[in-house]
Design a protein around this motif. Structure first.
Motif: not given
Length: 495
Positions: A422-430, A478-484
């Motif tokens: 989840g963290i790998t996909g949410a940050y670097a993956g984004t 950007f929204s995904c980064f803030i949400f996560v």
């Protein structure tokens, strides 16, 4: 023609390329998706899965368009260099500087199409394999290139940490159950790391022993060059599809016999963070598209085939996840879905139980050295200086060490695969799946318009050609980064 040999390797048909892309996308992330589905609720999961699949398709078309633009630039530069060499040969030594300057000025003003002769290939034909790092160097400034490599490196570190944790975790689950004279992980059993495995050894001790063995066996490959062979790829793909097919069939049989235990909720927004990261990770292919798309012999209907691939992948993910969440209770689903089939009441055949339980060990172990070498080479490229070379110690010891040690330390501290994915996909993956393709296509369109003029379009231009889509992708990222980030902070606060 399939089978023809070019600089990019052996060409294959568009349908073979479709299969390769399917195999590339459907990997380790699919094994963590069922638990993420059960945690977030089936309706929320389905909506988010479809939407993220669509967003991944959009950025895939962005990368293909950037590849075509990069090919056009390289083709134009080769023709201009050839023309300058011909002009140099026909000029005198005293006039050479003037002629070169005049040729350069004419090249800057003349559209690229003016150097194309009748009957010559389309300038946007994708014939040269241009990797994302090279595209970043062509379309980004120095800061953009460094940020690109930083994002790739973080993603590869996350990938290695997931692999380094998945193999020992699977071995621990299978062998500890066998060591306790049990035929598998029982549905109502909740194991803690401090529970006994063999005699005085705890489960966490067994996990760390397996991690040490895994590191000692596969870690040395980081210090050398290794390439995946064709036959190894065929073997791992065959094992993967046998395992997926067996799991889906077994789950359907249990549900059909009325033995399904799952009653997933409609929606549970507390699980959306991990679901988002898992889905982004499970659609990751953008960084490998140049190696995948370039050898396709006929690219006439490339966008349609890519769209068909995404539809098939969505259907497969949906089938795998829905059969899982209705077959098993949400609290009994394992981080690695294959481990749910280590139960005697699910699979009676011992050989099948061990095959599914150890499936990640075989497939992931073959990929770990490849990704490690890729990460090591990215480190070298990031710090490379034109014309410079690294000392032997830096090249052969320092770079491999900083590649191998961090992911092993992360795996030593945690084997929570759902959170790692989840963290790998949410940050670097984004960054890799959304931000980089959006900026690549924006800059390549600008450069193409300057070179070609407004009247010529890229034959592989994305169907999402309006600038709105670039802005929408960046806004979504950007929204995904803030949400996560906010979700992680709130979770830590509650703890």
């Amino acid at each position: 023609m399939a089978g023809e040999i070019t600089e990019t390797g052996e060409l294959y048909s568009s349908y073979v390329g479709l299969v390769y892309m399917f195999n590339l996308i459907v990997g380790t992330g699919a094994l963590t998706m069922p638990k993420a589905f059960a945690t977030a609720g089936w309706l929320v999961s389905l909506v988010l899965l479809v939407f993220l699949g669509f967003m991944s398709f959009v950025t895939t078309t962005f990368v293909i368009e950037a590849m075509a633009a990069a090919n056009a630039q390289l083709r134009w530069k080769r023709m201009e260099n050839l023309k300058e060499e011909e002009d140099d040969d026909s000029s005198t030594a005293s006039d050479s500087d003037v002629l070169i300057r005049d040729n350069y000025e004419r090249a800057e003003k003349r559209p690229i199409l003016s150097v194309q002769k009748r009957g010559s290939p389309n300038p946007f034909e994708i014939t040269d394999r241009v990797e994302m790092g090279q595209m970043a160097s062509m379309f980004f400034n120095k800061v953009g290139v460094n940020l690109f490599y930083f994002c790739i490196i973080v993603y590869l570190y996350g990938d290695l940490a997931i692999y380094a944790a998945a193999v020992p975790f699977s071995l621990m689950q299978v062998t500890c159950a066998a060591g306790n004279d049990s035929c598998g992980v029982e549905a109502d059993t909740k194991y803690n790391d401090t529970d006994r495995c063999w005699g005085p050894l705890r489960r966490v001790d067994a996990y760390r022993i397996y991690l040490a063995i895994f590191t000692l066996l596969l870690g040395p490959f980081t210090f050398f060059d290794v390439q995946k062979t064709k036959y190894l790829q065929i073997l791992t793909s065959l094992m993967r599809w046998i395992a997926f097919a067996v799991m889906i069939v077994l789950a359907l049989v249990r549900i059909g016999h009325g033995q399904g235990e799952g009653h997933p909720p409609l929606a549970d927004f507390s699980g959306v963070r991990n679901l988002f990261g898992v889905c982004v990770y499970s659609f990751m292919c953008q960084h490998s598209l140049p190696s995948l798309i370039t050898p396709v012999s006929s690219k006439r209907h490339l966008t349609r085939l890519v769209f068909l691939d995404y539809v098939l992948i969505l259907a497969f993910y949906g089938l795998l996840s829905f059969t899982a969440i209705f077959c098993f209770r949400g609290d009994s689903l394992m981080d690695m879905y294959t481990l749910n089939f280590a139960r005697c009441d699910v699979v009676r055949l011992t050989a099948v139980r061990f095959f599914l339980g150890l499936f990640p060990v075989f497939t992931i172990s073959t990929n770990f050295p490849i990704i490690a070498v890729t990460l090591r080479n990215n480190w070298k490229t990031l710090f490379h200086r034109e014309g410079g070379t690294y000392p032997w110690v830096v090249d052969r010891v320092v770079f491999p060490t900083i590649t191998l040690v961090p992911p092993v330390l992360v795996a030593f501290c945690t084997h929570d695969l759902e959170s790692l994915v989840g963290i790998t996909g949410a940050y670097a993956g984004t960054g890799i799946q959304y931000v980089i393709p959006a900026f690549l296509v924006y800059h390549c369109r600008r450069d193409t318009q300057l070179a070609f003029g407004c009247g010529v379009s890229n034959k592989h231009r994305s169907p999402f050609r309006h600038t709105f889509w670039v802005g929408f992708v960046l806004l979504w990222a950007f929204s995904c980064f803030i949400f996560v980030t906010a979700n992680i902070v709130l979770s830590e606060t509650k703890l």
